[in-house]
Design a protein around this motif. Structure first.
Motif, PDB file in Angstrom:
ATOM      1  N   ALA A 113      28.368  48.528  16.976  1.00  0.00           N
ATOM      2  CA  ALA A 113      29.092  47.581  17.830  1.00  0.00           C
ATOM      3  C   ALA A 113      30.557  47.969  17.969  1.00  0.00           C
ATOM      4  N   LEU A 116      30.807  50.928  20.310  1.00  0.00           N
ATOM      5  CA  LEU A 116      30.570  50.513  21.689  1.00  0.00           C
ATOM      6  C   LEU A 116      31.742  49.717  22.254  1.00  0.00           C
ATOM      7  N   SER A 117      32.431  48.967  21.394  1.00  0.00           N
ATOM      8  CA  SER A 117      33.574  48.184  21.868  1.00  0.00           C
ATOM      9  C   SER A 117      34.751  49.065  22.279  1.00  0.00           C
ATOM     10  N   ARG A 118      34.725  50.345  21.855  1.00  0.00           N
ATOM     11  CA  ARG A 118      35.827  51.251  22.190  1.00  0.00           C
ATOM     12  C   ARG A 118      35.628  51.932  23.534  1.00  0.00           C
ATOM     13  N   ILE A 119      34.436  51.816  24.091  1.00  0.00           N
ATOM     14  CA  ILE A 119      34.183  52.460  25.386  1.00  0.00           C
ATOM     15  C   ILE A 119      34.121  51.403  26.477  1.00  0.00           C
ATOM     16  N   ARG A 120      34.360  51.802  27.701  1.00  0.00           N
ATOM     17  CA  ARG A 120      34.369  50.885  28.824  1.00  0.00           C
ATOM     18  C   ARG A 120      33.270  51.197  29.846  1.00  0.00           C
ATOM     19  N   ARG A 121      32.795  52.428  29.873  1.00  0.00           N
ATOM     20  CA  ARG A 121      31.771  52.814  30.834  1.00  0.00           C
ATOM     21  C   ARG A 121      30.400  52.835  30.166  1.00  0.00           C
ATOM     22  N   GLN A 123      28.635  50.523  28.971  1.00  0.00           N
ATOM     23  CA  GLN A 123      28.452  49.659  27.808  1.00  0.00           C
ATOM     24  C   GLN A 123      27.205  48.793  27.954  1.00  0.00           C
ATOM     25  N   PHE A 126      24.058  50.877  27.266  1.00  0.00           N
ATOM     26  CA  PHE A 126      23.820  51.084  25.839  1.00  0.00           C
ATOM     27  C   PHE A 126      23.300  49.811  25.175  1.00  0.00           C
ATOM     28  N   ARG A 127      23.796  48.662  25.591  1.00  0.00           N
ATOM     29  CA  ARG A 127      23.308  47.403  25.031  1.00  0.00           C
ATOM     30  C   ARG A 127      21.813  47.243  25.296  1.00  0.00           C
ATOM     31  N   LEU A 200      28.637  42.982  18.881  1.00  0.00           N
ATOM     32  CA  LEU A 200      29.465  43.360  20.024  1.00  0.00           C
ATOM     33  C   LEU A 200      29.900  42.129  20.806  1.00  0.00           C
ATOM     34  N   THR A 204      33.925  40.972  21.344  1.00  0.00           N
ATOM     35  CA  THR A 204      34.592  40.792  22.632  1.00  0.00           C
ATOM     36  C   THR A 204      35.470  39.549  22.644  1.00  0.00           C
TER      37      THR A 204
END
Length: 262
Positions: A113, A116-121, A123, A126-127, A200, A204
């Motif tokens: 998590a 994944l929180s560090r990427i913006r594209r 996302q 991947f979830r 995740l 957020t």
């Protein structure tokens, strides 16, 4: 004029006890209504949970096959259980299983998590990918992995054809030292994606300005995770840890399908 004032004062004093009593009676009425709404739920809990639990306690002191009458035998069942080596072996497996699920899936879920929180594209993509194993039926996952780990037709045979002999003749589910870790791995494969999505979602909600301030102060990614992320999602972390423990005790299906309880 004085008489009118005195009359109004006496009237106010006469009404004050009744006025003071109204809020209390309203609260009691509301409380009674609330309990009336709870009666069906309490009745269902008594019939479905409390009664069977008490009945189970009673039958634990009897010799009963499930058909016919039950013969009371006292604590003989408990004496047999506590002097059985199989019981203590099963207890050890339960402890190891619980410790594994309190460490490995939680750690993998937090790490996944946070990354994944560090990427913006991609996302959302991947979830979805991580969540797919969780929505699969347990029997489907168990059968698929049972075939993948088969010593005669599984991945060991497949990679052996590529010249990799590391898994040759390895019986993951037939070896007593490998069976429990193998089933735990398969169960973790299904569960950790759910943890990733839940963690995740909790991350957020963390204030982005906290991370910006930490980066300005020169904090590393690990320090951000330990000092900001973990404290901000602590309620979700505690809840999912509890759910993971409960899930780990309800995993009869994987063990039975993949090892037949052996």
């Amino acid at each position: 004029m004085a008489l009118q004032v005195a009359t109004k004062a006496s009237g106010a004093q006469a009404r004050s006890p009744a006025a003071a009593g109204r809020p209390g009676s309203t609260r009691r009425r509301r409380g009674l209504i609330a309990w009336l709404f709870m009666v069906p739920l309490l009745a269902v809990n008594l019939l479905v949970i409390v009664a069977p639990a008490l009945e189970s306690v009673y039958y634990s002191f009897t010799n009963w096959t499930g058909i016919g009458g039950a013969k009371f035998i006292g604590i003989r069942n408990f004496r047999t259980m506590f002097t059985s080596g199989e019981f203590w072996n099963a207890m050890l497996h339960n402890v190891l299983w619980t410790v594994f699920f309190l460490i490995v899936p939680i750690a993998m879920g937090l790490a996944g998590a946070f990354m994944l929180s560090r990427i913006r594209r991609f996302q959302i993509l991947f979830r979805v990918i991580y969540f797919i194993p969780y929505i699969l039926a347990t029997i489907i996952s168990a059968v698929v992995w049972e075939n993948l780990l088969s010593p005669t037709s599984g991945i060991g045979i497949g990679i052996e054809g590529l010249g990799i002999h590391a898994l040759a003749n390895t019986n993951f589910l037939g070896n007593p030292s490998l069976a429990l870790p193998t089933v735990a791995f398969v169960n973790n494969w299904q569960w950790w994606g759910f943890l990733v999505v839940m963690f995740l979602a909790a991350m957020t909600g963390t204030d982005p300005s906290l991370y910006e301030a930490a980066r300005i102060d020169g904090a590393s990614a690990w320090q951000e995770f330990r000092r900001i992320t973990i404290p901000s999602i602590r309620p979700t972390l505690m809840f999912l840890a509890l759910m993971t423990i409960i899930w780990s005790f309800l995993i009869f299906d994987y063990i039975y399908i993949m090892t037949q309880g052996g």
